[in-house]
Design a protein around this motif. Structure first.
Motif, short mmCIF file in Angstrom:
data_model
loop_
_atom_site.label_atom_id
_atom_site.label_comp_id
_atom_site.label_asym_id
_atom_site.label_seq_id
_atom_site.Cartn_x
_atom_site.Cartn_y
_atom_site.Cartn_z
N GLY A 4 0.79 -1.23 0.00
CA GLY A 4 0.00 0.00 0.00
C GLY A 4 0.82 1.28 0.00
N LYS A 5 2.14 1.14 -0.02
CA LYS A 5 3.00 2.33 0.02
C LYS A 5 3.18 2.99 -1.35
CE LYS A 5 5.61 0.79 4.07
NZ LYS A 5 6.94 0.39 4.61
N VAL A 6 2.93 2.22 -2.41
CA VAL A 6 2.97 2.76 -3.78
C VAL A 6 1.55 2.72 -4.33
CG1 VAL A 6 3.86 2.45 -6.12
CG2 VAL A 6 5.34 1.99 -4.16
N LYS A 7 1.09 3.83 -4.88
CA LYS A 7 -0.26 3.92 -5.41
C LYS A 7 -0.25 3.93 -6.94
CE LYS A 7 -2.20 4.16 -1.36
NZ LYS A 7 -3.00 3.02 -0.86
N MET A 8 -1.42 3.71 -7.51
CA MET A 8 -1.53 3.73 -8.97
C MET A 8 -1.77 5.13 -9.53
SD MET A 8 -0.97 0.96 -10.63
CE MET A 8 -1.93 0.69 -12.13
N GLY A 9 -1.82 6.09 -8.66
CA GLY A 9 -1.99 7.46 -9.13
C GLY A 9 -2.21 8.40 -7.97
N VAL A 10 -2.17 9.70 -8.29
CA VAL A 10 -2.44 10.74 -7.30
C VAL A 10 -3.57 11.61 -7.84
CG1 VAL A 10 -1.48 12.61 -5.90
CG2 VAL A 10 0.01 10.75 -6.69
N ASP A 35 6.49 7.04 -4.99
CA ASP A 35 5.28 6.67 -4.25
C ASP A 35 4.09 6.43 -5.17
OD1 ASP A 35 6.68 6.90 -1.91
OD2 ASP A 35 5.91 8.88 -1.39
N THR A 36 4.25 6.73 -6.45
CA THR A 36 3.18 6.47 -7.40
C THR A 36 3.75 5.75 -8.62
OG1 THR A 36 1.41 7.49 -8.72
CG2 THR A 36 3.42 8.75 -8.51
N ALA A 37 3.00 4.75 -9.09
CA ALA A 37 3.45 3.97 -10.24
C ALA A 37 2.93 4.53 -11.55
CB ALA A 37 3.00 2.51 -10.08
N THR A 38 1.92 5.39 -11.47
CA THR A 38 1.28 5.93 -12.68
C THR A 38 0.90 7.38 -12.47
OG1 THR A 38 0.20 3.75 -12.86
CG2 THR A 38 -0.45 5.43 -14.46
N SER A 39 1.05 8.19 -13.50
CA SER A 39 0.53 9.55 -13.49
C SER A 39 -0.34 9.72 -14.73
CB SER A 39 1.67 10.58 -13.52
OG SER A 39 2.37 10.60 -12.29
N MET A 40 -1.63 9.98 -14.53
CA MET A 40 -2.53 10.23 -15.66
C MET A 40 -2.71 11.73 -15.80
SD MET A 40 -6.41 8.93 -16.58
CE MET A 40 -7.26 9.77 -15.24
N PHE A 41 -2.31 12.24 -16.97
CA PHE A 41 -2.43 13.68 -17.23
C PHE A 41 -2.44 13.90 -18.74
CE2 PHE A 41 -1.02 15.28 -12.94
CZ PHE A 41 -1.99 16.25 -12.81
N GLY A 42 -2.65 15.16 -19.12
CA GLY A 42 -2.44 15.54 -20.50
C GLY A 42 -0.97 15.36 -20.84
N LYS A 73 -8.58 1.95 -2.79
CA LYS A 73 -7.34 2.50 -2.22
C LYS A 73 -6.17 2.47 -3.21
CE LYS A 73 -8.65 1.13 2.50
NZ LYS A 73 -9.48 2.32 2.63
N LEU A 74 -6.50 2.82 -4.46
CA LEU A 74 -5.47 2.83 -5.50
C LEU A 74 -4.86 4.20 -5.71
CD1 LEU A 74 -7.08 0.59 -8.29
CD2 LEU A 74 -5.79 -0.08 -6.25
N LEU A 75 -5.52 5.25 -5.18
CA LEU A 75 -5.07 6.62 -5.40
C LEU A 75 -4.76 7.32 -4.08
CD1 LEU A 75 -7.78 7.77 -8.01
CD2 LEU A 75 -5.60 6.64 -8.47
N SER A 76 -3.68 8.08 -4.06
CA SER A 76 -3.43 8.97 -2.93
C SER A 76 -3.92 10.36 -3.32
CB SER A 76 -1.94 9.00 -2.58
OG SER A 76 -1.17 9.46 -3.68
N VAL A 77 -4.07 11.22 -2.36
CA VAL A 77 -4.58 12.58 -2.62
C VAL A 77 -3.43 13.58 -2.50
CG1 VAL A 77 -6.14 14.39 -1.81
CG2 VAL A 77 -6.88 12.00 -1.78
N GLY A 78 -3.32 14.45 -3.50
CA GLY A 78 -2.27 15.46 -3.49
C GLY A 78 -2.54 16.58 -4.46
#
Length: 421
Positions: A176-182, A250-257, A232-237
């Motif tokens: 749970g220390k690494v998330k799939m996104g923020v 701490d995140t394995a994926t970043s979804m953005f433009g 619990k796949l996303l952290s908040v930031g």
């Protein structure tokens, strides 16, 4: 002799128009500001007598100070103003005299040089108040090493259900220390907007006449966001928190433009070779795997004291392959200029991204992006949706439809536009 003298005067006048002088100030933010800096050397080869000053005020501050400047009749505005497409109509609707119609400076010749959708929010009738800059096709930036450690192949992720299954593997592998996104839950609704756009839904219809946020595609988008949060796949930031998360691993994926490519690369050069890109997951098997988030333009305040130099800069940075590719190479801003997309650089493997041809992957999604209209009420709608999303995720609404019906009524009351039936 008289004709020769007139010809000489014409040539002198022409050379004066082609060689502006003086100083211009440009307001922008973050990677966009750095990208504009990358075009200055080639601009100064053409216009050595123009001093370019680029000021990074931060995204929200540029918007707020732009509104304040226009409300004050153009006071204290720069010569070139960066504006996001989704917010552009706020200025044209509320302050129609604040910016220069670029067609008066020759911009009409570039109408077909950019995709039609990029002009939609920058135009009022035959007037064009800004020139298209970048677009924001949405993709998933992922950590190759973290995915591999969790036993995930990005090619196996085709739907959001697949993404959730992959996230469960990441949670299991890293405790749970690494998330799939923020996600900016409580501060932004960017995930909702990306998923809604993917589903062909947005705050408003494309004629800017009705509120459509409670339509089926938006309901599905909000439900998906809650599924991701509940799993619990996303952290908040916030913006800075998201950068910190990917730098720390701490995140394995970043979804953005796709403009976020430059944000990752410039903030985490030490992670070169560890990142890759794949298309965003679809709502269902065989569904659309594309959306747009962001994308900007450059406008010329009517109060500028050096319009000639300001327009020359806009033209060089945005309407030439040289300017656009310089920004793509150094800071990952995705060109809107159609000819730039055909530049050989786009087809090259990129070292930072594990030699993947990321720009081909990214630009291949552009044709699948559903249209969306920000309208002049974009900020009002967004603020309402930010609160609605956070309330839904925290359990204050029983269903996504109930939450979005509430948002639709609030947006209608704030804008005067009816809720679509």
């Amino acid at each position: 002799m008289k004709n020769i003298a007139l010809l000489g005067l014409t040539l002198i006048a022409g050379s004066t128009l082609a060689a502006p002088k003086g100083e211009i100030t440009i307001w922008s933010w973050d990677v966009a500001a750095k990208a504009l800096e990358a075009t200055v050397p080639s601009f100064n080869k053409l216009y050595p007598d123009v001093k370019v000053k680029i000021v990074d005020l931060g995204n929200q501050n540029v918007y707020d100070r732009g509104l304040a400047g226009c409300a004050a009749g153009g006071a204290d505005l720069p010569d070139v103003y960066s504006v996001e497409n989704g917010e552009a109509e706020v200025f044209w609707a509320r302050f129609p005299d604040c910016f220069t119609d670029l067609t008066t400076l020759g911009a009409s010749k570039y109408i077909k040089s950019f995709p039609a959708f990029k002009w939609t929010e920058l135009s009022v009738g035959n007037k064009r108040y800004a020139m298209p800059w970048d677009s924001g096709p949405v993709v998933m930036f992922y950590r190759r090493d973290l995915y591999k450690q969790a036993g995930i192949s990005p090619t196996s992720i085709k739907t959001w259900d697949d993404f959730i299954k992959a996230g469960q593997k990441v949670n299991a592998k890293f405790g749970g220390k690494v998330k799939m996104g923020v996600i900016g839950n409580g501060s932004d609704d960017e995930w909702f907007r990306m998923l809604a756009n993917q589903n062909g839904c947005f705050y408003f219809d494309n004629d800017a006449k009705e509120v459509t946020i409670n339509q089926a595609g938006c309901v599905d988008a909000l439900n998906t966001v809650k599924k991701l949060m509940d799993a619990k796949l996303l952290s908040v930031g916030d913006w800075g928190g998201q950068i910190t998360a990917f730098k720390k691993g701490d995140t394995a994926t970043s979804m953005f433009g796709a403009w976020y490519e430059g944000t990752i690369r410039s903030n985490a050069p030490e992670l070169s070779g560890k990142w890759g890109v794949y298309p965003m997951p679809a709502a269902k098997k065989g569904g659309v795997r594309a959306a747009n988030l962001g994308g900007s333009a450059l406008a010329l305040p009517a109060s500028s004291k050096n319009k000639e130099a300001a327009y020359a800069f806009i033209e060089h940075a945005l309407a030439t392959n040289e300017g656009q590719i310089a920004m793509l190479k150094q800071y990952g801003l995705v060109p809107s200029l159609l000819s730039a997309a055909k530049d050989p650089y786009v087809a090259q493997g990129q070292k930072y991204w594990g030699n993947q041809k990321v720009w081909k992957t990214i630009l291949d999604t552009l044709g699948d992006v559903p249209a969306a209209r920000g309208t002049q009420f974009f900020q009002e709608a967004r603020q309402i949706m930010v609160v609605t999303q956070a309330d839904f995720i925290s359990g204050k609404f029983k269903t996504a439809r109930e939450a979005l019906d509430s948002a639709a009524k609030q947006i209608s009351a704030a804008t005067g536009l009816p809720v679509a039936k």
